[in-house]
Structure formats: structure tokens, C-alpha cells
Design a protein around this motif. Structure first.
Motif, PDB file in Angstrom:
ATOM      1  N   UNK A   1       8.182   1.258 -15.420  1.00 49.94           N
ATOM      2  CA  UNK A   1       8.290   2.618 -14.899  1.00 49.94           C
ATOM      3  C   UNK A   1       9.251   2.774 -13.727  1.00 49.94           C
ATOM      4  N   UNK A   2       9.687   1.669 -13.128  1.00 52.70           N
ATOM      5  CA  UNK A   2      10.538   1.758 -11.943  1.00 52.70           C
ATOM      6  C   UNK A   2      10.551   0.448 -11.178  1.00 52.70           C
ATOM      7  N   UNK A   3      10.192   0.515  -9.890  1.00 52.07           N
ATOM      8  CA  UNK A   3      10.216  -0.664  -9.022  1.00 52.07           C
ATOM      9  C   UNK A   3       8.973  -0.718  -8.146  1.00 52.07           C
ATOM     10  N   UNK A   4       8.543  -1.939  -7.851  1.00 53.56           N
ATOM     11  CA  UNK A   4       7.472  -2.161  -6.892  1.00 53.56           C
ATOM     12  C   UNK A   4       8.037  -3.026  -5.777  1.00 53.56           C
TER      13      UNK A   4
ATOM     14  N   UNK B   1       0.971  -4.073   1.430  1.00 58.25           N
ATOM     15  CA  UNK B   1       0.619  -3.588   0.102  1.00 58.25           C
ATOM     16  C   UNK B   1       1.854  -3.530  -0.764  1.00 58.25           C
ATOM     17  N   UNK B   2       1.858  -2.547  -1.650  1.00 57.61           N
ATOM     18  CA  UNK B   2       2.960  -2.390  -2.591  1.00 57.61           C
ATOM     19  C   UNK B   2       3.394  -0.930  -2.573  1.00 57.61           C
ATOM     20  N   UNK B   3       4.691  -0.715  -2.427  1.00 63.55           N
ATOM     21  CA  UNK B   3       5.253   0.623  -2.536  1.00 63.55           C
ATOM     22  C   UNK B   3       5.824   0.745  -3.945  1.00 63.55           C
ATOM     23  N   UNK B   4       5.376   1.753  -4.667  1.00 62.59           N
ATOM     24  CA  UNK B   4       5.783   1.956  -6.054  1.00 62.59           C
ATOM     25  C   UNK B   4       6.749   3.132  -6.109  1.00 62.59           C
ATOM     26  N   UNK B   5       7.925   2.909  -6.687  1.00 63.13           N
ATOM     27  CA  UNK B   5       8.914   3.978  -6.878  1.00 63.13           C
ATOM     28  C   UNK B   5       9.164   4.070  -8.382  1.00 63.13           C
ATOM     29  N   UNK B   6       8.665   5.150  -8.979  1.00 63.10           N
ATOM     30  CA  UNK B   6       8.816   5.323 -10.419  1.00 63.10           C
ATOM     31  C   UNK B   6      10.067   6.121 -10.743  1.00 63.10           C
TER      32      UNK B   6
ATOM     33  N   UNK C   1       6.239   8.366  -6.008  1.00 64.49           N
ATOM     34  CA  UNK C   1       6.205   7.254  -5.070  1.00 64.49           C
ATOM     35  C   UNK C   1       4.760   7.112  -4.606  1.00 64.49           C
ATOM     36  N   UNK C   2       4.284   5.882  -4.494  1.00 65.01           N
ATOM     37  CA  UNK C   2       2.910   5.659  -4.042  1.00 65.01           C
ATOM     38  C   UNK C   2       2.822   4.378  -3.237  1.00 65.01           C
ATOM     39  N   UNK C   3       1.814   4.355  -2.380  1.00 70.56           N
ATOM     40  CA  UNK C   3       1.465   3.159  -1.627  1.00 70.56           C
ATOM     41  C   UNK C   3       0.177   2.624  -2.249  1.00 70.56           C
TER      42      UNK C   3
ATOM     43  N   UNK D   1      -3.089   4.630  -2.303  1.00 72.05           N
ATOM     44  CA  UNK D   1      -3.238   5.364  -1.052  1.00 72.05           C
ATOM     45  C   UNK D   1      -2.431   6.640  -1.126  1.00 72.05           C
ATOM     46  N   UNK D   2      -1.528   6.805  -0.158  1.00 74.60           N
ATOM     47  CA  UNK D   2      -0.696   8.016  -0.121  1.00 74.60           C
ATOM     48  C   UNK D   2       0.267   8.047  -1.309  1.00 74.60           C
ATOM     49  N   UNK D   3       0.555   9.258  -1.757  1.00 75.14           N
ATOM     50  CA  UNK D   3       1.517   9.430  -2.849  1.00 75.14           C
ATOM     51  C   UNK D   3       2.533  10.483  -2.430  1.00 75.14           C
ATOM     52  N   UNK D   4       3.627  10.519  -3.131  1.00 75.46           N
ATOM     53  CA  UNK D   4       4.662  11.496  -2.845  1.00 75.46           C
ATOM     54  C   UNK D   4       5.632  11.574  -4.015  1.00 75.46           C
TER      55      UNK D   4
END
Length: 185
Positions: free
Chosen positions: A144-147, A159-164, A169-171, A179-182
Motif C-alpha cells: 500500500x505504500x511505505x512504513x 513506532x511505525x509511521x505508515x504512508x499509503x 498517513x498513520x502512526x 494512533x493518530x491518522x491523517x
């Protein structure tokens, strides 16, 4: 020069102590063989996880016991090779290559490259607020993208920042709790 010699003799005495204790019982020898195999595997995993960040020759110089201890600690936190490598780098900073891992391990035309995904983090409020306290420690391309694995400066768990690719984007914690998403779109 004198300090380097002292460090060298200190590590030599540590390894000779470990050698003499491992020869005292056959059970310890078996564990040592397993530890050596585990350490070699983790060295390979670390370099393969981000070849532009980790120096395999320098990792080969790190004692097996340090690698095994960092692996166990990282695994207990739900970590990955990038987390383990950063734990090792606290004691052995020379395992980090001088060039940062801005390389794009992505050759597909369908999604974000690693550097594009890192740039998208600058639109994520959690990252913006904590940027000065976060150290990106690894990156992995997903379907889906990058972690991006991160830790807080000073050794605190990250943790891990997910950029789809779709804009999300999510933590996440290492255990997968979001956690937080955006959105970067």
C-alpha cells in the motif's frame, strides 16, 4: 590513540571471559552456537532491511552477544531489524553508513518512492509536532505504500509511521495499534 587501545583491550578481555565461560559446560557451547547463528541472521536481516543505512563490515565487528541482546530487546517490543540496528548503533555508531537512507528501494511506477513518502510525512500533524524528537530508523515498502520505523531521540520506544499511496498517513505502535491518522492529499 591511547583510548582506542584501551577500548580494544577491554573488549578483548570481555571476549576472553566469554570464551572461558562457554568452554566450562557443553550446554553453554550449544547456546553459544545458537547465539552465533542468530547474530549472523540478524546481521543479514539488518543490512537487507536498509542496505543504504547499515554497514555490513562494521556489523560483523559487533560481538554476537550484543546483537543477540539487542534482538531480544527489540523483539520484546515488537520491533524489527531497523529497531534492532538502532539499538546496536547506540553502542556501535559506526554501523550506520554516512549516507542517510534516502534511497528509493521502489522501482514501480504505481506508488510513492521512499523519498516522496518521507516528504509526505511533513503534512502529518503528529510528525510535525514530534519531528525534532523522532529518528527514522528503518523503512520498508508495503503493498500500500511505505512504513517508516522510528524511535524517539534518547532511546524511548517509537513506532511505525505508515504512508499509503492512497493518501492516508498513520502512526502505529510496534504491536499494530493505530494512533493518530491523517492525510497527505
Amino acid at each position: 590513540m591511547k583510548q582506542a587501545g584501551q577500548l580494544s583491550s577491554t573488549s578483548n578481555s570481555s571476549s576472553s571471559t566469554a570464551t572461558s565461560s562457554s568452554s566450562s559446560s557443553t550446554t553453554t557451547k550449544t547456546v553459544s552456537a545458537a547465539d552465533k547463528k542468530e547474530a549472523e541472521q540478524m546481521r543479514t536481516n539488518i543490512v537487507q532491511s536498509d542496505p543504504d543505512s547499515w554497514d555490513s563490515a562494521a556489523l560483523a565487528q559487533v560481538p554476537d552477544s550484543v546483537i543477540v541482546a539487542a534482538t531480544k530487546k527489540s523483539n520484546d517490543m515488537g520491533g524489527n531489524p531497523g529497531t534492532t540496528a538502532n539499538m546496536i548503533a547506540e553502542q556501535y555508531p559506526n554501523i550506520k553508513k554516512n549516507g542517510s537512507s534516502d534511497s528509493d528501494m521502489d522501482d514501480s511506477a504505481n506508488g510513492l518512492s521512499a523519498s516522496e513518502a518521507k516528504n509526505k510525512l511533513n503534512s502529518f500533524e503528529f510528525y510535525i509536532k514530534n519531528k525534532s524528537h523522532i529518528e527514522l530508523t528503518g523503512q520498508e515498502q508495503t503493498s500500500d505504500g511505505w512504513e517508516f520505523t522510528y524511535s524517539f531521540v534518547g532511546g524511548s520506544t517509537g513506532g511505525v509511521l505508515v504512508v499509503n499511496n492512497d493518501g492516508k498517513i498513520a502512526d502505529k505502535t510496534f504491536s499494530g495499534i493505530e494512533g493518530e491518522t491523517g492525510s497527505w492529499k
